[in-house]
Structure formats: structure tokens, C-alpha cells
Write an enzyme that holds these catalytic residues in place. Structure first.
Site, PDB file in Angstrom:
ATOM      1  N   GLU A   1      -9.703  -2.003   5.776  1.00  0.00           N
ATOM      2  CA  GLU A   1     -10.156  -1.666   7.178  1.00  0.00           C
ATOM      3  C   GLU A   1     -11.492  -2.446   7.373  1.00  0.00           C
ATOM      4  O   GLU A   1     -12.061  -3.285   6.183  1.00  0.00           O
ATOM      5  CB  GLU A   1     -10.680  -0.424   6.887  1.00  0.00           C
ATOM      6  CG  GLU A   1      -9.262   0.711   6.781  1.00  0.00           C
ATOM      7  CD  GLU A   1      -8.321   0.678   8.031  1.00  0.00           C
ATOM      8  OE1 GLU A   1      -8.393  -0.044   8.667  1.00  0.00           O
ATOM      9  OE2 GLU A   1      -7.616   1.679   8.037  1.00  0.00           O
TER      10      GLU A   1
ATOM     11  N   ASN B   1      -7.338  -3.113  14.721  1.00  0.00           N
ATOM     12  CA  ASN B   1      -8.745  -3.380  14.087  1.00  0.00           C
ATOM     13  C   ASN B   1      -8.977  -4.554  13.318  1.00  0.00           C
ATOM     14  O   ASN B   1      -9.815  -4.813  12.766  1.00  0.00           O
ATOM     15  CB  ASN B   1      -9.228  -2.027  13.649  1.00  0.00           C
ATOM     16  CG  ASN B   1      -8.551  -1.504  12.325  1.00  0.00           C
ATOM     17  OD1 ASN B   1      -7.584  -2.593  11.875  1.00  0.00           O
ATOM     18  ND2 ASN B   1      -8.991  -0.539  11.596  1.00  0.00           N
TER      19      ASN B   1
ATOM     20  N   HIS C   1      -6.995  -4.973  10.564  1.00  0.00           N
ATOM     21  CA  HIS C   1      -6.980  -4.501   8.952  1.00  0.00           C
ATOM     22  C   HIS C   1      -5.714  -5.586   8.430  1.00  0.00           C
ATOM     23  O   HIS C   1      -4.657  -5.700   9.502  1.00  0.00           O
ATOM     24  CB  HIS C   1      -6.885  -3.182   8.837  1.00  0.00           C
ATOM     25  CG  HIS C   1      -5.677  -2.515   9.181  1.00  0.00           C
ATOM     26  ND1 HIS C   1      -5.750  -1.271   9.196  1.00  0.00           N
ATOM     27  CD2 HIS C   1      -4.420  -2.927   9.277  1.00  0.00           C
ATOM     28  CE1 HIS C   1      -4.569  -0.749   9.641  1.00  0.00           C
ATOM     29  NE2 HIS C   1      -3.657  -1.769   9.706  1.00  0.00           N
TER      30      HIS C   1
ATOM     31  N   ASP D   1       0.748  -1.326   0.134  1.00  0.00           N
ATOM     32  CA  ASP D   1       0.031   0.046  -0.052  1.00  0.00           C
ATOM     33  C   ASP D   1       0.688   1.417  -0.201  1.00  0.00           C
ATOM     34  O   ASP D   1       2.116   1.111   0.162  1.00  0.00           O
ATOM     35  CB  ASP D   1      -0.842   0.178   1.152  1.00  0.00           C
ATOM     36  CG  ASP D   1      -0.323  -0.491   2.490  1.00  0.00           C
ATOM     37  OD1 ASP D   1       0.975  -0.416   2.481  1.00  0.00           O
ATOM     38  OD2 ASP D   1      -1.010  -0.707   3.622  1.00  0.00           O
TER      39      ASP D   1
HETATM   40  P1  PGA Z   1       2.365  -1.619  12.556  1.00  0.00           P
HETATM   41  O1  PGA Z   1       1.068  -1.575  11.607  1.00  0.00           O
HETATM   42  O2  PGA Z   1       3.364  -2.536  12.341  1.00  0.00           O
HETATM   43  O3  PGA Z   1       3.067  -0.324  12.635  1.00  0.00           O
HETATM   44  O4  PGA Z   1       1.710  -1.890  14.011  1.00  0.00           O
HETATM   45  C1  PGA Z   1       0.508  -2.820  11.310  1.00  0.00           C
HETATM   46  C2  PGA Z   1      -0.527  -2.473  10.387  1.00  0.00           C
HETATM   47  O5  PGA Z   1      -1.198  -1.678  10.731  1.00  0.00           O
HETATM   48  O6  PGA Z   1      -0.719  -3.300   9.566  1.00  0.00           O
END
Ligand code: PGA
Length: 251
Positions: free
Chosen positions: A143, A136, A138, A67
């Protein structure tokens, strides 16, 4: 789904780097799916060490990132382009032309998404797809509520993701609200092997849901239950809610 629990973040990083390096050592032309965020930083550091010690060679490797934020140029300090070059690409012998990251500053965003999906299709499959997981649930920027049949597209960040990522921008108001993300279908259909990493207590709830929750758009990571080859490497804190009998310990 194979679950591996490690004592700490360092061990998670070492174990995941070994898995990625083994894949590349078995197939020089490996296609890697890569993730950003805090979790894979240790993986990239360990891969750089393996490269310096001549235990892995990236010269024939191709990469696709999950992304990118919409509106950030590749040189923007918080762009995922810059993250990937700073944390990984600048330190290994990967060919520039084999690196793929969605261009969030392309004015033709729909066109950018369609072309990105086509490029992934054109390589056939992603040999190993690295994923983090959001608090959450995702994966990528898919999302809660995301279509499980979705391909690479323009997505809106949820409020909780904006808040979680505000730490990188210093100010929540500076976090872009839109991103380009590989879709759930892209991830599930194109990946031969999914390697999901989770570190820290904040991820414990999402990780439990991913493994044991009902498969639902409310927790996008639950769709990984339908994938035939998923390895989860979690440190003890992230694995806190998982029943101990299900874990492969000691890596
Ligand atoms: P993070 O993010 O590794 O910064 O916790 C993971 C994600 O949001 O997929």
C-alpha cells in the site's frame, strides 16, 4: 516500460494470456508470479482455453501468488487460495506441489513470510510476474507508504483497499485488515519480466502516476519505473490519461 493498449477487457485478457503462454512454450519450467482480484480473471480464462486446445502445458510450471489475507483458511470463500483454484488451478494440469500461496491462517505469520521469501529465492527468479494495480497505486498488497526495500511480510490494508475489496465480501466489516504480501523488493528483484494489467476508468489515475509520476512510496507502482522489463497491458478506459503517442495500439 512497454505500454500496450487494447480496445477492451477481452482483448487485454487474450493478449496477456498469449504473452504468458509464449513464455511457457519457450521454457517448460517457467516460474509464474500470479495475482488475484477481478483484473486477471479473463487472463486465467484465456489460459484455460489455450490449455484445453493443447496450446500450452502447465505440467512443469511453478507458481507463486503475490498475497493472501491473514486469518482466512484456504477453503474460505474469499481466500486467495480458493480464488486461484476456482479460477485457474482446478482447470489446468499444474502439479499441486508446484503451487505456492502464502498461508494466511498459519499462526506463525512471521515464519510464514520468511519461508515464502526463501522459497522464491530458491527458484532463482520469477520468469513472468502478473500484477494488477490498485486504485491507490498498490501492487500486491504493498500500500502507499510501503518500503521499497521490503520483502514478503505482514501488511496492513489501507482503508481504500478495504473499501475496494468490500464488494467481494458483501460487507466492509468482513474484509480482513491484514495480509501477507510479497514485498516491493521481492517483486522488483525476483521478476525477470513484469506484466501489469489494468482495466477500467477507475485505474486511469493510478496508471498515469505509475508511468509518469515521480517515483515515490506514495504510489508504490511507480517503483516499476526502475525495473528493466515491464509490459503494461491496459484497456482504453484504463489508458485514458496516458498520452496517445506513447501507446502501442491494436493488440
Ligand atoms: P482488481 O484489483 O483487479 O480487483 O481491480 C487489483 C489490485 O488491487 O491489485
Amino acid at each position: 516500460m512497454k505500454l500496450i493498449i487494447t480496445d477492451d477487457y477481452k482483448a487485454l485478457s487474450v493478449a496477456s494470456a498469449k504473452m504468458v503462454a509464449d513464455t511457457i512454450n519457450q521454457k517448460q519450467t517457467t516460474v509464474l508470479g500470479l495475482a488475484t482480484g477481478s483484473t486477471p480473471v479473463g487472463l486465467y480464462q484465456e489460459l484455460i482455453s489455450l490449455y484445453i486446445n493443447k496450446q500450452v502445458d502447465f505440467s512443469h510450471v511453478t507458481t507463486f501468488n503475490l498475497d493472501e489475507y491473514v486469518g482466512l483458511s484456504p477453503g474460505h470463500p474469499q481466500s486467495y487460495h480458493k480464488f486461484m483454484y476456482d479460477n485457474f488451478f482446478n482447470h489446468v494440469n499444474i502439479s499441486q506441489e508446484n503451487i505456492h500461496i502464502p498461508k494466511g491462517d498459519n499462526p506463525e505469520l512471521e515464519e510464514e513470510c520468511a519461508q515464502y521469501e526463501e522459497k522464491i529465492e530458491s527458484v532463482g527468479q520469477i520468469d513472468i510476474q502478473v500484477l494488477g494495480i490498485g486504485e491507490n497505486g498498490h501492487i500486491g498488497f504493498n500500500e502507499p507508504g510501503s518500503d521499497p526495500n521490503g520483502c514478503t511480510s505482514l501488511v496492513k490494508l489501507s482503508e481504500s483497499t478495504v473499501e475496494a475489496n468490500a464488494r467481494f465480501f458483501g460487507d466492509k466489516e468482513l474484509v480482513p485488515r491484514l495480509a501477507i504480501s510479497m514485498g516491493l523488493k521481492t517483486i522488483l528483484d525476483s521478476s525477470k519480466h513484469v506484466l501489469l494489467l489494468a482495466s477500467g476508468e477507475k485505474k486511469a489515475g493510478a496508471l498515469y502516476q505509475m508511468v509518469y509520476g515521480e517515483v515515490s512510496e506514495d504510489v508504490p507502482a511507480t517503483f516499476l519505473q526502475h525495473h528493466r522489463n515491464v509490459t503494461v497491458i491496459a484497456d482504453k478506459d484504463a489508458a485514458k490519461k496516458l498520452p496517445k503517442s506513447d501507446l502501442i495500439a491494436g493488440l
